[in-house]
Enzyme design. Structure first.
Site, mmCIF file in Angstrom:
data_model
loop_
_atom_site.group_PDB
_atom_site.id
_atom_site.type_symbol
_atom_site.label_atom_id
_atom_site.label_comp_id
_atom_site.label_asym_id
_atom_site.label_seq_id
_atom_site.Cartn_x
_atom_site.Cartn_y
_atom_site.Cartn_z
ATOM 1 N N CYS A 269 0.860 -1.187 0.000
ATOM 2 C CA CYS A 269 0.000 0.000 0.000
ATOM 3 C C CYS A 269 0.892 1.232 0.000
ATOM 4 O O CYS A 269 1.732 1.388 0.877
ATOM 5 C CB CYS A 269 -0.893 0.016 1.240
ATOM 6 S SG CYS A 269 -2.080 -1.337 1.325
ATOM 7 N N GLY A 270 0.699 2.085 -0.988
ATOM 8 C CA GLY A 270 1.542 3.271 -1.051
ATOM 9 C C GLY A 270 0.859 4.407 -1.782
ATOM 10 O O GLY A 270 0.246 4.211 -2.828
#
Length: 199
Positions: free
Chosen positions: A118-119
């Site tokens: 997740c970024g």
């Protein structure tokens, strides 16, 4: 093109040249051209602590190595990633589910089951964003996790509740799964004999 014969009323034939069928829009492999440029740029001027290259015979799949930051519990770790690019790249980002840590890592933004990362750099995608920025962002995430969008909520909760315990777990996990001998030279492109680099 080819000759198309048309018959006049008097029976004579008039050769006519048929127009070439135009190539469909977007027939040029723009993603490949962009990825070739990106790969060349990273090879010539890699971002700090990161290297990446296309997998042999697979333009749209890259391998990368990201080193742990010295001010993080991932210090000394070498984390291998796989990055897959969609057909529509760079208009469409490498999707969150297509960026993987192949080295096990204890981190709240990396799903331990699906290896999902997740970024924000991928969520807030812009076509002009370079892959060097993506790699730098992933590396920075090691020391500055995104607690508002964790892939593993218990690890994020422990980070907030007991940072010392969290960092101890991350250090032990890094030592068991991602540590290489100090100062070792890692061969990054085995298909290019003799080419090594220090990460």
């Amino acid at each position: 093109g080819f000759v198309l014969n048309v018959t006049e009323a008097n029976g004579s034939r008039i050769p006519m040249q048929k127009h070439q069928t135009p190539s469909p829009p977007g027939s040029t492999d723009l993603p490949k051209e962009r990825l070739d440029k990106e790969a060349s740029s990273i090879e010539n001027d890699p971002p700090e602590g990161c290297v990446a290259w296309p997998r042999e015979g697979k333009t749209r799949t890259w391998e990368a190595i990201v080193s742990g930051l010295v001010d993080s519990p991932y210090k000394g770790g070498m984390f291998t990633l796989r990055i897959d690019f969609p057909q529509e790249y760079p208009l469409v980002a490498p999707k969150i589910t297509n960026v993987y840590f192949e080295t096990p890592i204890y981190h709240c933004n990396v799903d331990k089951d699906g290896d999902e990362v997740c970024g924000d750099v991928l969520w807030d995608w812009k076509p002009e964003r370079k892959m060097s920025e993506v790699l730098t962002s992933v590396r920075s995430m090691l020391s500055s996790p995104q607690l508002t969008s964790p892939a593993v909520a218990p690890i994020a909760a422990l980070f907030v509740r007991n940072r010392a315990r969290h960092d101890k777990n991350a250090r032990e996990h890094t030592r068991h799964h991602a540590m290489l001998p100090a100062g070792c030279l890692t061969a990054l492109k085995p298909q290019q004999e003799g080419k090594t680099t220090r990460v």
